[in-house]
Design an enzyme around this catalytic site. Structure first.
Site, PDB file in Angstrom:
ATOM      1  N   ASN A  12       0.749  -1.259   0.075  1.00  0.00           N
ATOM      2  CA  ASN A  12      -0.072  -0.093  -0.066  1.00  0.00           C
ATOM      3  C   ASN A  12       0.910   1.230  -0.027  1.00  0.00           C
ATOM      4  O   ASN A  12       0.354   2.172  -0.128  1.00  0.00           O
ATOM      5  CB  ASN A  12      -0.908  -0.006   1.161  1.00  0.00           C
ATOM      6  CG  ASN A  12       0.033   0.003   2.485  1.00  0.00           C
ATOM      7  OD1 ASN A  12       0.727  -0.906   2.611  1.00  0.00           O
ATOM      8  ND2 ASN A  12      -0.755   0.644   3.530  1.00  0.00           N
ATOM      9  N   ARG A  13       2.299   1.294   0.270  1.00  0.00           N
ATOM     10  CA  ARG A  13       3.011   2.388   0.238  1.00  0.00           C
ATOM     11  C   ARG A  13       4.410   2.041  -0.069  1.00  0.00           C
ATOM     12  O   ARG A  13       4.842   0.862  -0.110  1.00  0.00           O
ATOM     13  CB  ARG A  13       2.927   3.092   1.352  1.00  0.00           C
ATOM     14  CG  ARG A  13       3.070   2.658   2.798  1.00  0.00           C
ATOM     15  CD  ARG A  13       2.487   3.474   3.954  1.00  0.00           C
ATOM     16  NE  ARG A  13       2.698   2.507   5.265  1.00  0.00           N
ATOM     17  CZ  ARG A  13       3.646   2.752   6.171  1.00  0.00           C
ATOM     18  NH1 ARG A  13       4.694   3.636   5.974  1.00  0.00           N
ATOM     19  NH2 ARG A  13       3.436   2.074   7.361  1.00  0.00           N
ATOM     20  N   ASP A  49      -2.232  -9.207   7.484  1.00  0.00           N
ATOM     21  CA  ASP A  49      -1.123  -9.033   8.525  1.00  0.00           C
ATOM     22  C   ASP A  49      -0.384 -10.125   8.454  1.00  0.00           C
ATOM     23  O   ASP A  49      -0.505 -11.182   9.065  1.00  0.00           O
ATOM     24  CB  ASP A  49      -1.925  -8.786  10.110  1.00  0.00           C
ATOM     25  CG  ASP A  49      -0.890  -8.398  11.073  1.00  0.00           C
ATOM     26  OD1 ASP A  49       0.328  -8.635  10.745  1.00  0.00           O
ATOM     27  OD2 ASP A  49      -1.211  -7.878  12.101  1.00  0.00           O
ATOM     28  N   TYR A 141      16.629  -5.722  13.348  1.00  0.00           N
ATOM     29  CA  TYR A 141      16.353  -5.403  12.078  1.00  0.00           C
ATOM     30  C   TYR A 141      17.408  -6.347  11.168  1.00  0.00           C
ATOM     31  O   TYR A 141      17.095  -7.061  10.074  1.00  0.00           O
ATOM     32  CB  TYR A 141      16.155  -4.089  11.640  1.00  0.00           C
ATOM     33  CG  TYR A 141      15.832  -3.608  10.061  1.00  0.00           C
ATOM     34  CD1 TYR A 141      14.588  -3.657   9.778  1.00  0.00           C
ATOM     35  CD2 TYR A 141      17.020  -3.455   9.283  1.00  0.00           C
ATOM     36  CE1 TYR A 141      14.156  -3.267   8.694  1.00  0.00           C
ATOM     37  CE2 TYR A 141      16.538  -3.046   8.112  1.00  0.00           C
ATOM     38  CZ  TYR A 141      15.075  -3.025   7.682  1.00  0.00           C
ATOM     39  OH  TYR A 141      14.784  -2.694   6.342  1.00  0.00           O
TER      40      TYR A 141
HETATM   41  P1  NDP Z   1       7.425   1.600   4.512  1.00  0.00           P
HETATM   42  O1  NDP Z   1       7.468   2.002   6.046  1.00  0.00           O
HETATM   43  O2  NDP Z   1       7.186   2.749   3.790  1.00  0.00           O
HETATM   44  O3  NDP Z   1       6.139   0.525   4.278  1.00  0.00           O
HETATM   45  C1  NDP Z   1       6.343  -0.588   4.979  1.00  0.00           C
HETATM   46  C2  NDP Z   1       5.115  -1.572   4.421  1.00  0.00           C
HETATM   47  O4  NDP Z   1       5.180  -2.867   5.217  1.00  0.00           O
HETATM   48  C3  NDP Z   1       3.828  -0.777   4.565  1.00  0.00           C
HETATM   49  O5  NDP Z   1       2.966  -1.190   3.558  1.00  0.00           O
HETATM   50  C4  NDP Z   1       3.245  -1.415   6.101  1.00  0.00           C
HETATM   51  O6  NDP Z   1       1.907  -1.442   5.897  1.00  0.00           O
HETATM   52  C5  NDP Z   1       3.748  -2.811   5.761  1.00  0.00           C
HETATM   53  N1  NDP Z   1       3.798  -3.619   6.821  1.00  0.00           N
HETATM   54  C6  NDP Z   1       4.446  -3.484   8.100  1.00  0.00           C
HETATM   55  N2  NDP Z   1       4.028  -4.537   8.999  1.00  0.00           N
HETATM   56  C7  NDP Z   1       3.057  -5.366   8.259  1.00  0.00           C
HETATM   57  C8  NDP Z   1       2.601  -6.358   8.782  1.00  0.00           C
HETATM   58  N3  NDP Z   1       2.396  -6.826  10.040  1.00  0.00           N
HETATM   59  N4  NDP Z   1       1.708  -6.957   7.906  1.00  0.00           N
HETATM   60  C9  NDP Z   1       1.349  -6.409   6.627  1.00  0.00           C
HETATM   61  N5  NDP Z   1       2.111  -5.462   6.126  1.00  0.00           N
HETATM   62  C10 NDP Z   1       2.913  -4.727   7.018  1.00  0.00           C
HETATM   63  O7  NDP Z   1       8.689   0.734   4.285  1.00  0.00           O
HETATM   64  P2  NDP Z   1       9.616   0.835   2.992  1.00  0.00           P
HETATM   65  O8  NDP Z   1       8.706   0.520   1.621  1.00  0.00           O
HETATM   66  O9  NDP Z   1      10.670   1.649   3.143  1.00  0.00           O
HETATM   67  O10 NDP Z   1      10.082  -0.890   3.123  1.00  0.00           O
HETATM   68  C11 NDP Z   1       9.587  -1.979   2.481  1.00  0.00           C
HETATM   69  C12 NDP Z   1      10.699  -3.102   2.771  1.00  0.00           C
HETATM   70  O11 NDP Z   1      11.936  -2.848   2.268  1.00  0.00           O
HETATM   71  C13 NDP Z   1      10.582  -3.460   3.987  1.00  0.00           C
HETATM   72  O12 NDP Z   1      10.990  -4.975   4.310  1.00  0.00           O
HETATM   73  C14 NDP Z   1      11.936  -2.725   4.469  1.00  0.00           C
HETATM   74  O13 NDP Z   1      12.739  -3.319   5.541  1.00  0.00           O
HETATM   75  C15 NDP Z   1      12.761  -2.879   3.194  1.00  0.00           C
HETATM   76  N6  NDP Z   1      13.930  -1.943   3.164  1.00  0.00           N
HETATM   77  C16 NDP Z   1      13.620  -0.438   3.049  1.00  0.00           C
HETATM   78  C17 NDP Z   1      14.668   0.381   3.148  1.00  0.00           C
HETATM   79  C18 NDP Z   1      14.502   1.915   3.019  1.00  0.00           C
HETATM   80  O14 NDP Z   1      15.572   2.496   2.816  1.00  0.00           O
HETATM   81  N7  NDP Z   1      13.285   2.465   2.760  1.00  0.00           N
HETATM   82  C19 NDP Z   1      15.922  -0.092   2.651  1.00  0.00           C
HETATM   83  C20 NDP Z   1      16.197  -1.511   2.792  1.00  0.00           C
HETATM   84  C21 NDP Z   1      15.075  -2.288   3.001  1.00  0.00           C
HETATM   85  P3  NDP Z   1       1.004  -0.443   6.807  1.00  0.00           P
HETATM   86  O15 NDP Z   1       0.608   0.694   5.961  1.00  0.00           O
HETATM   87  O16 NDP Z   1      -0.256  -1.187   7.373  1.00  0.00           O
HETATM   88  O17 NDP Z   1       1.912  -0.039   8.094  1.00  0.00           O
END
Ligand code: NDP
Length: 235
Positions: A12-13, A49, A141
């Site tokens: 979603n984001r 979730d 993490y």
């Molecule tokens: P965001 O914080 O922008 O988005 C995280 C996403 O994960 C949201 O859609 C959130 O949903 C979802 N989420 C969290 N917990 C759950 C759950 N229990 N069940 C279902 N959905 C969940 O993160 P990013 O887009 O930045 O990151 C995406 C992935 O990339 C992650 O795994 C992150 O660790 C990894 N990553 C990111 C980096 C960065 O610099 N941004 C670097 C390296 C890796 P909700 O809207 O409901 O919270």
């Protein structure tokens, strides 16, 4: 391609949303899983979730019923609970492992069921450069993200003979809500360590994920693909 449904957790984001869009552009029926069950206009979404086996099972059942078997899983959902080791609580560790590591395993286990039947599938796990290089303040993490590499490679060995590939994408710093939490000083320190001198866009990570999901990537299996501007120097 046997089926063409892609499910992206946390779609979603951030990186997940960019991936849902990239997969749609590539011709997949692309579905986001999100905790709220909501996503921006025009994005198909199911409530999911990843920290709950029941929720994962019911999300897959919803997708299968509405769109057909899941051919591509992008296990992207992730959270941070950053703090120094000495201050890290059991909950900080547990929540991050439950979501980032076990959450991905739950989804892969459920996805593999249909993929084994179809004898075709793609599982892409979203890790991080910190799996290899570590990160002060992110012991929980980094443990989860390193766990994804061992788990993904083991899945690749288990499932490879059935036409299923499992690969790991390891982004560096990407402009999303997750990194928006960093203050200006942290941001400058990070930028000075990235050879590219900038963060990635979510779309740059999504493009690599979409490639791994494509027929062109059929012989890539158990690989860790960095998308980090050179931060991890290929690790
Ligand atoms: P965001 O914080 O922008 O988005 C995280 C996403 O994960 C949201 O859609 C959130 O949903 C979802 N989420 C969290 N917990 C759950 C759950 N229990 N069940 C279902 N959905 C969940 O993160 P990013 O887009 O930045 O990151 C995406 C992935 O990339 C992650 O795994 C992150 O660790 C990894 N990553 C990111 C980096 C960065 O610099 N941004 C670097 C390296 C890796 P909700 O809207 O409901 O919270």
């Amino acid at each position: 391609m046997v089926s063409s449904v892609a499910l992206v957790t946390g779609g979603n984001r951030g990186i997940g949303l960019a991936t849902v869009r990239a997969m749609s552009t590539a011709g997949f029926t692309s579905v986001a899983g999100s905790r709220s069950g909501a996503a921006p206009d025009g994005i198909a979404c199911v409530p999911m979730d990843v920290s709950s086996t029941q929720s994962v099972d019911s999300a897959f059942a919803d997708v299968e019923q509405e769109y057909g078997p899941v051919d591509v899983l992008v296990a992207n959902a992730g959270i941070t609970r950053d703090t120094l080791l000495m201050r890290m609580t059991d909950d900080d560790v547990d929540e991050v492992l439950q979501t980032n590591l076990f959450g991905a395993l739950r989804c892969a286990r459920r996805a593999a069921r249909g993929m084994l039947k179809a004898r075709h599938g793609r599982i892409i796990l979203v890790s991080s450069v910190v799996w290899a290089v570590g990160s002060a303040g992110q012991v929980n993490y980094a443990a989860a993200k390193a766990g994804l590499v061992g788990a993904g490679r083991s899945m690749a060995r288990e499932l490879g003979s059935r036409g299923i590939t499992v690969n790991i994408v390891a982004p560096g710093f990407v402009d999303t809500d997750m990194t928006a939490e960093l203050d200006e000083k942290q941001r400058e320190t990070i930028l000075s360590s990235i050879p590219a001198g900038r963060y990635a866009t979510p779309e740059e990570v999504a493009a690599v994920i979409a490639f791994l999901a494509s027929d062109a990537a059929a012989y890539i299996n158990g690989a860790v693909i960095p998308v980090d501007g050179g931060l991890g120097m290929g690790h």
